[in-house]
Scaffold this motif. Structure first.
Motif, PDB file in Angstrom:
ATOM      1  N   GLU A  90       0.838  -1.207   0.000  1.00 42.18           N
ATOM      2  CA  GLU A  90       0.000   0.000   0.000  1.00 42.18           C
ATOM      3  C   GLU A  90       0.870   1.253   0.000  1.00 42.18           C
ATOM      4  O   GLU A  90       2.060   1.197   0.325  1.00 42.18           O
ATOM      5  N   LYS A  91       0.256   2.370  -0.367  1.00 42.13           N
ATOM      6  CA  LYS A  91       0.979   3.643  -0.415  1.00 42.13           C
ATOM      7  C   LYS A  91       1.095   4.233   0.990  1.00 42.13           C
ATOM      8  O   LYS A  91       0.197   4.085   1.826  1.00 42.13           O
ATOM      9  N   LEU A  92       2.208   4.906   1.218  1.00 40.76           N
ATOM     10  CA  LEU A  92       2.411   5.598   2.487  1.00 40.76           C
ATOM     11  C   LEU A  92       2.028   7.069   2.335  1.00 40.76           C
ATOM     12  O   LEU A  92       2.148   7.652   1.263  1.00 40.76           O
ATOM     13  N   SER A  93       1.605   7.661   3.422  1.00 42.96           N
ATOM     14  CA  SER A  93       1.316   9.096   3.422  1.00 42.96           C
ATOM     15  C   SER A  93       2.618   9.877   3.257  1.00 42.96           C
ATOM     16  O   SER A  93       3.631   9.563   3.889  1.00 42.96           O
ATOM     17  N   SER A  94       2.574  10.894   2.410  1.00 39.89           N
ATOM     18  CA  SER A  94       3.762  11.731   2.206  1.00 39.89           C
ATOM     19  C   SER A  94       4.046  12.614   3.415  1.00 39.89           C
ATOM     20  O   SER A  94       5.089  13.263   3.481  1.00 39.89           O
ATOM     21  N   ASN A  95       3.139  12.614   4.390  1.00 41.41           N
ATOM     22  CA  ASN A  95       3.335  13.445   5.584  1.00 41.41           C
ATOM     23  C   ASN A  95       4.546  13.019   6.411  1.00 41.41           C
ATOM     24  O   ASN A  95       5.024  13.783   7.242  1.00 41.41           O
ATOM     25  N   ILE A  96       5.020  11.782   6.192  1.00 38.56           N
ATOM     26  CA  ILE A  96       6.150  11.301   7.005  1.00 38.56           C
ATOM     27  C   ILE A  96       7.494  11.710   6.424  1.00 38.56           C
ATOM     28  O   ILE A  96       8.527  11.507   7.063  1.00 38.56           O
ATOM     29  N   ASN A  97       7.505  12.278   5.214  1.00 36.61           N
ATOM     30  CA  ASN A  97       8.776  12.495   4.524  1.00 36.61           C
ATOM     31  C   ASN A  97       9.769  13.354   5.298  1.00 36.61           C
ATOM     32  O   ASN A  97      10.934  12.983   5.455  1.00 36.61           O
ATOM     33  N   VAL A  98       9.317  14.509   5.764  1.00 35.99           N
ATOM     34  CA  VAL A  98      10.240  15.424   6.451  1.00 35.99           C
ATOM     35  C   VAL A  98      10.797  14.774   7.711  1.00 35.99           C
ATOM     36  O   VAL A  98      12.003  14.822   7.971  1.00 35.99           O
ATOM     37  N   GLY A  99       9.920  14.168   8.505  1.00 36.38           N
ATOM     38  CA  GLY A  99      10.369  13.520   9.736  1.00 36.38           C
ATOM     39  C   GLY A  99      11.323  12.375   9.466  1.00 36.38           C
ATOM     40  O   GLY A  99      12.314  12.189  10.183  1.00 36.38           O
ATOM     41  N   LEU A 100      11.027  11.590   8.425  1.00 36.04           N
ATOM     42  CA  LEU A 100      11.883  10.453   8.080  1.00 36.04           C
ATOM     43  C   LEU A 100      13.253  10.920   7.609  1.00 36.04           C
ATOM     44  O   LEU A 100      14.282  10.363   8.006  1.00 36.04           O
ATOM     45  N   ILE A 101      13.277  11.930   6.766  1.00 41.17           N
ATOM     46  CA  ILE A 101      14.557  12.484   6.291  1.00 41.17           C
ATOM     47  C   ILE A 101      15.390  12.974   7.470  1.00 41.17           C
ATOM     48  O   ILE A 101      16.588  12.680   7.580  1.00 41.17           O
ATOM     49  N   ASP A 102      14.761  13.719   8.361  1.00 40.63           N
ATOM     50  CA  ASP A 102      15.467  14.272   9.519  1.00 40.63           C
ATOM     51  C   ASP A 102      15.991  13.156  10.411  1.00 40.63           C
ATOM     52  O   ASP A 102      17.126  13.210  10.901  1.00 40.63           O
ATOM     53  N   HIS A 103      15.166  12.125  10.621  1.00 44.49           N
ATOM     54  CA  HIS A 103      15.564  11.026  11.506  1.00 44.49           C
ATOM     55  C   HIS A 103      16.742  10.250  10.931  1.00 44.49           C
ATOM     56  O   HIS A 103      17.718   9.975  11.645  1.00 44.49           O
ATOM     57  N   ILE A 104      16.661   9.877   9.656  1.00 43.82           N
ATOM     58  CA  ILE A 104      17.749   9.111   9.042  1.00 43.82           C
ATOM     59  C   ILE A 104      19.037   9.926   9.025  1.00 43.82           C
ATOM     60  O   ILE A 104      20.120   9.410   9.329  1.00 43.82           O
ATOM     61  N   ASN A 105      18.929  11.207   8.710  1.00 41.22           N
ATOM     62  CA  ASN A 105      20.109  12.077   8.677  1.00 41.22           C
ATOM     63  C   ASN A 105      20.781  12.134  10.045  1.00 41.22           C
ATOM     64  O   ASN A 105      22.011  12.022  10.161  1.00 41.22           O
ATOM     65  N   PHE A 106      19.962  12.284  11.094  1.00 46.15           N
ATOM     66  CA  PHE A 106      20.508  12.379  12.452  1.00 46.15           C
ATOM     67  C   PHE A 106      21.097  11.044  12.906  1.00 46.15           C
ATOM     68  O   PHE A 106      22.142  11.008  13.574  1.00 46.15           O
ATOM     69  N   ALA A 107      20.435   9.937  12.532  1.00 49.88           N
ATOM     70  CA  ALA A 107      20.939   8.610  12.903  1.00 49.88           C
ATOM     71  C   ALA A 107      22.314   8.367  12.277  1.00 49.88           C
ATOM     72  O   ALA A 107      23.236   7.880  12.937  1.00 49.88           O
ATOM     73  N   ILE A 108      22.460   8.719  11.005  1.00 54.10           N
ATOM     74  CA  ILE A 108      23.747   8.539  10.322  1.00 54.10           C
ATOM     75  C   ILE A 108      24.819   9.414  10.971  1.00 54.10           C
ATOM     76  O   ILE A 108      25.966   8.984  11.148  1.00 54.10           O
ATOM     77  N   LYS A 109      24.452  10.623  11.339  1.00 54.93           N
ATOM     78  CA  LYS A 109      25.396  11.528  12.002  1.00 54.93           C
ATOM     79  C   LYS A 109      25.888  10.920  13.321  1.00 54.93           C
ATOM     80  O   LYS A 109      27.086  10.929  13.614  1.00 54.93           O
ATOM     81  N   ARG A 110      24.962  10.361  14.112  1.00 56.55           N
ATOM     82  CA  ARG A 110      25.348   9.749  15.388  1.00 56.55           C
ATOM     83  C   ARG A 110      26.246   8.538  15.175  1.00 56.55           C
ATOM     84  O   ARG A 110      27.225   8.340  15.910  1.00 56.55           O
ATOM     85  N   ILE A 111      25.921   7.738  14.179  1.00 51.66           N
ATOM     86  CA  ILE A 111      26.725   6.539  13.904  1.00 51.66           C
ATOM     87  C   ILE A 111      28.143   6.936  13.531  1.00 51.66           C
ATOM     88  O   ILE A 111      29.122   6.364  14.028  1.00 51.66           O
ATOM     89  N   ARG A 112      28.277   7.932  12.683  1.00 52.08           N
ATOM     90  CA  ARG A 112      29.612   8.352  12.232  1.00 52.08           C
ATOM     91  C   ARG A 112      30.394   9.050  13.330  1.00 52.08           C
ATOM     92  O   ARG A 112      31.616   9.120  13.274  1.00 52.08           O
TER      93      ARG A 112
END
Length: 280
Positions: A90-112
């Motif tokens: 099924e399709k996901l709501s585009s409302n999650i895009n900003v939060g998902l981008i921010d979360h993945i970016n921050f997670a990668i920053k913490r890992i590095r």
């Protein structure tokens, strides 16, 4: 033909634009190459996906938000969405895009930066949202392969919440709250019944899924009649008391009353669990 005016070029493949009705993030190979702020994009052939929803960001937030985001994270979002949507069907709501981008970016920053990511509700999340969790696993595999990163398994649980929200349009905080509720219930059950319910066991998964059913029925004002309630209460008084106490934990989180019929069904699960998981 739609025309997009460039507000900000984030990379050769990612641009922030203004459309007829809203602002968008556009992703596509080379769509920002050789372009400048104020230019118009009129050819949609190379646009892979437009993020219609930039909810939570106003014009003053754009610079601050996109300045901290690695454009490569934005570039992989369309592929991640395709992976998830194929997995769950099924399709996901585009409302999650900003939060998902921010979360993945921050997670990668913490890992590095060598900061450990710990998720204390991994097992509860996996049991509560198995389809979303499976899709999140595939997201992590893709991110690891395409961003040259090694994202830990604990992060899968956090990404699961975003998928859940994209399916239901509910908040990530709500999904996390239910995982916390399940964790508290399992800890309480182990101590109260002196058992050791292993989080990778069938009994654990079945109990969590039953409690999820109780939660959903209560929240949607549905009910099940338990014709054996009196017998259950009489034959399993200790288990019934513990089930009643568990219902109070649930009521604290859900702000809704748990019917005694549901307490009876929880009682039977506790009885079965207790007989198979006593501490040695």
């Amino acid at each position: 033909m739609l025309r997009y005016k460039i507000i900000k070029i984030l990379s050769n493949n990612v641009v922030l634009v203004s459309g007829e009705k809203s602002d968008y993030v556009l992703v596509g190979k080379g769509i920002g190459f050789g372009k400048k702020k104020g230019n118009y994009l009129e050819d949609e052939k190379n646009i892979e996906q437009k993020f219609i929803s930039i909810k939570g960001l106003d014009n003053n937030d754009y610079d601050r938000f996109f300045m901290k985001i690695n454009p490569k994270v934005i570039e992989v979002i369309p592929s991640l969405m395709n992976i998830v949507e194929e997995e769950i069907g099924e399709k996901l709501s585009s409302n999650i895009n900003v939060g998902l981008i921010d979360h993945i970016n921050f997670a990668i920053k913490r890992i590095r930066e060598g900061i450990e990511i710990i998720n204390p509700f991994m097992f509860e999340t996996k049991a509560l949202y198995p389809e979303e969790y499976s899709a999140a696993e595939k997201m992590v595999d893709f991110l690891n392969s395409n961003l040259d990163i090694n994202i830990p398994k604990d992060e899968i649980g956090f990404l699961t919440f975003y998928i859940y929200c994209g399916r239901t349009d509910k908040s990530k905080q709500e999904a996390l709250r239910y995982s916390k509720m399940m964790s508290e219930i399992i800890d309480f059950l182990n101590k109260r019944m002196n058992i050791e319910l292993k989080k990778d066991s069938f009994d654990y998964r079945r109990f969590i899924m039953h409690l999820r059913g109780v939660k959903d029925r209560v929240l949607y004002n549905e009910s099940l009649e338990n014709s054996l309630l009196k017998k259950i209460k009489s034959e399993y008084p200790i288990e019934f008391k513990v089930a009643f106490e568990i219902s109070k934990i649930m009521e604290n989180y859900l702000k809704k009353k748990i019917p005694l019929d549901e307490v009876g069904f929880i009682t039977m699960h506790i009885y079965k669990i207790t007989t198979r998981n006593k501490k040695k």
